[in-house]
Write a protein that holds these residues in place. Structure first.
Motif, PDB file in Angstrom:
ATOM      1  N   LEU A 128      45.829  29.372  50.190  1.00 46.21           N
ATOM      2  CA  LEU A 128      45.042  28.780  51.026  1.00 46.21           C
ATOM      3  C   LEU A 128      46.071  26.849  50.832  1.00 46.21           C
ATOM      4  CD1 LEU A 128      41.488  29.359  51.569  1.00 46.21           C
ATOM      5  CD2 LEU A 128      43.232  29.724  52.973  1.00 46.21           C
ATOM      6  N   GLY A 129      46.461  26.942  49.583  1.00 48.58           N
ATOM      7  CA  GLY A 129      47.358  25.563  49.230  1.00 48.58           C
ATOM      8  C   GLY A 129      47.799  25.434  49.796  1.00 48.58           C
ATOM      9  N   GLY A 144      37.850  38.447  40.655  1.00 50.67           N
ATOM     10  CA  GLY A 144      38.204  36.569  41.135  1.00 50.67           C
ATOM     11  C   GLY A 144      39.550  36.621  40.440  1.00 50.67           C
ATOM     12  N   THR A 145      39.655  35.393  40.318  1.00 55.97           N
ATOM     13  CA  THR A 145      41.505  35.355  39.445  1.00 55.97           C
ATOM     14  C   THR A 145      40.989  33.939  38.199  1.00 55.97           C
ATOM     15  OG1 THR A 145      41.766  33.228  40.845  1.00 55.97           O
ATOM     16  CG2 THR A 145      42.713  35.016  41.723  1.00 55.97           C
ATOM     17  N   ALA A 146      41.718  34.092  37.808  1.00 47.38           N
ATOM     18  CA  ALA A 146      42.040  33.237  36.297  1.00 47.38           C
ATOM     19  C   ALA A 146      41.074  32.256  36.634  1.00 47.38           C
ATOM     20  CB  ALA A 146      43.711  33.441  35.507  1.00 47.38           C
ATOM     21  N   GLU A 147      42.395  31.366  37.604  1.00 50.82           N
ATOM     22  CA  GLU A 147      41.915  29.757  37.619  1.00 50.82           C
ATOM     23  C   GLU A 147      39.746  29.852  38.528  1.00 50.82           C
ATOM     24  OE1 GLU A 147      44.574  32.008  39.165  1.00 50.82           O
ATOM     25  OE2 GLU A 147      46.363  31.263  37.763  1.00 50.82           O
ATOM     26  N   GLY A 162      41.278  35.826  45.345  1.00 53.37           N
ATOM     27  CA  GLY A 162      41.761  36.851  46.185  1.00 53.37           C
ATOM     28  C   GLY A 162      42.089  37.471  47.033  1.00 53.37           C
ATOM     29  N   ALA A 163      40.730  37.919  47.439  1.00 56.97           N
ATOM     30  CA  ALA A 163      40.560  38.599  48.962  1.00 56.97           C
ATOM     31  C   ALA A 163      41.063  38.165  49.732  1.00 56.97           C
ATOM     32  CB  ALA A 163      38.908  38.618  49.280  1.00 56.97           C
ATOM     33  N   LEU A 176      47.542  34.966  54.436  1.00 53.31           N
ATOM     34  CA  LEU A 176      46.609  34.290  52.963  1.00 53.31           C
ATOM     35  C   LEU A 176      45.748  35.162  52.491  1.00 53.31           C
ATOM     36  CD1 LEU A 176      46.237  31.196  55.595  1.00 53.31           C
ATOM     37  CD2 LEU A 176      48.147  31.620  53.801  1.00 53.31           C
ATOM     38  N   ARG A 177      44.974  34.993  51.523  1.00 48.38           N
ATOM     39  CA  ARG A 177      43.823  34.638  50.882  1.00 48.38           C
ATOM     40  C   ARG A 177      42.636  33.877  49.875  1.00 48.38           C
ATOM     41  NH1 ARG A 177      44.660  39.455  48.434  1.00 48.38           N
ATOM     42  NH2 ARG A 177      46.586  41.154  49.560  1.00 48.38           N
ATOM     43  N   TRP A 178      41.496  34.591  50.195  1.00 46.47           N
ATOM     44  CA  TRP A 178      41.144  33.135  49.999  1.00 46.47           C
ATOM     45  C   TRP A 178      40.869  32.691  49.096  1.00 46.47           C
ATOM     46  CZ3 TRP A 178      38.262  31.005  53.364  1.00 46.47           C
ATOM     47  CH2 TRP A 178      37.015  30.690  53.296  1.00 46.47           C
TER      48      TRP A 178
END
Length: 373
Positions: A241-242, A169-172, A196-197, A234-236
């Motif tokens: 997505l925002g 994933g990501t840090a967030e 991030g995917a 876009l990434r997941w």
């Protein structure tokens, strides 16, 4: 380290849609000796990941639930008569079989049903993990509800450590996660991914975004439409997505069929939503049917005044219900108005360039199943 500390270090958040800190919720549950209910209902449209966890990771799920409950009672919520409920019963677990209604899998609805009430959302003044009384004065025992995937992820963290979890994933938004993906050729395929995917990569696992598709619905009935032109970039993740007003939410994505007018698709969803009211507040009982009727007037008759009424109702529904169901449906409809402007103009002119093919997801002939990878 304590269970709460390990979960906090990992950064696990709920996989049911709210994305609330799991460590914070478990800490409150321990402080109030709250019972634990594992929500495996898959209540959102197109959702299937919690049933997948029960079908394929049940021993880990049970082990995780027992660790998180810390000696408090544990039960498992599933829709009545579902395969998930049958699997849970076969494993000898305590099962809450909820009515197969959209709102019955909402957190407070599950708690109400578990404590002898109706399976409908409660108007509450404080987190139910603390217990207390609802708006009708009924005593509510402390209860925590955690999504099945969340509990499974907690079990993985306790077995493999926070660093392992954060390697995805990501840090967030750290950690692996499941997503239910639907396309015109596949319905509710469960894929394992991470924040991030690329969104196109997820859709490709279920057949891809077809040429001519008007877009993708992210988040189900309480989610957001994304125009097809925006999908490739876009990434997941909530951060990506925002940019188009969407978020990861409950982990569902559906590529719309180019053979069906998107406004007709929205109409089917709104008609179904209008029949899912818990019957306890005006926005659900009257607002949603009125919204569905106006949408029908726009789609079927090209009613030029319906657009203004829909815009007005979308604004009036938000923040007024006993639960967030009207808010989610209003956002869903408002998103459709914003994304499908070309189709709206066609219908307001009394025509539609798309041949409408109406189908129900369960009977439309698409293949179903799971894919993890």
């Amino acid at each position: 380290m304590s269970v709460v500390s390990v979960l906090a270090e990992a950064g696990l958040t709920g996989r049911g849609g709210a994305a609330f800190s799991t460590a914070t919720k478990v800490e409150a549950a321990h402080a109030h000796r709250a019972a634990l209910v594992v929500n495996a209902c898959d209540g959102e449209l197109g959702a299937a990941k919690d049933g997948w966890v029960v079908a394929h990771r049940l021993p880990e799920l049970v082990a995780g639930a027992n660790r998180l409950a810390a000696g408090a009672p544990v039960s498992y919520a599933a829709h009545r008569g579902s395969e998930t409920a049958q699997r849970l019963h076969a494993a000898g677990l305590r099962v809450l079989e909820l009515p197969a209604r959209y709102v019955s899998s909402e957190e407070s609805a599950i708690i109400s049903y578990a404590q002898g009430g109706l399976a409908r959302p409660m108007t509450k003044r404080q987190p139910l993990v603390r217990g207390g009384r609802d708006s009708e004065g009924r005593r509510i025992r402390p209860t925590a509800v955690l999504n099945a995937e969340t509990v499974w992820r907690a079990a993985q963290i306790l077995a493999n450590g926070p660093d392992w979890f954060r390697s995805f994933g990501t840090a967030e938004q750290p950690g692996p996660r499941l997503v239910s993906v639907s396309t015109p050729v596949a319905y509710a395929l469960v894929v394992e991914t991470e924040a991030g995917a690329a969104l196109t990569d997820l859709l490709d696992l279920a057949g891809g975004l077809p040429d001519g598709s008007p877009g993708v619905l992210v988040g189900g009935l309480g989610g957001t439409f994304v125009a097809a032109a925006d999908v490739p970039g876009l990434r997941w993740s909530d951060a990506s997505l925002g940019r188009v007003g969407a978020r990861v939410g409950p982990g569902v994505a559906e590529a719309l069929d180019p053979r069906e007018c998107p406004l007709a698709y929205v109409q089917r969803c709104l008609t179904w939503a209008a029949g899912e009211s818990a019957g306890q507040c005006g926005p659900c009982m009257f607002g949603l049917p009125a919204l569905a009727a106006d949408w029908h007037a726009l789609v079927a008759r090209g009613d030029r005044t319906a657009y203004g009424r829909i815009r007005s109702r979308v604004g009036l529904l938000r923040g007024r219900g006993a639960c967030r169901f009207p808010d989610g449906v209003a956002g869903f409809a408002g998103s459709a108005l914003d994304v499908f402007g070309d189709h709206l103009e066609q219908h307001r002119a009394g025509r539609c360039d798309v041949a409408e093919l109406r189908y129900a997801p369960e009977t439309d002939g698409r293949r179903t199943g799971v894919h993890v990878g």
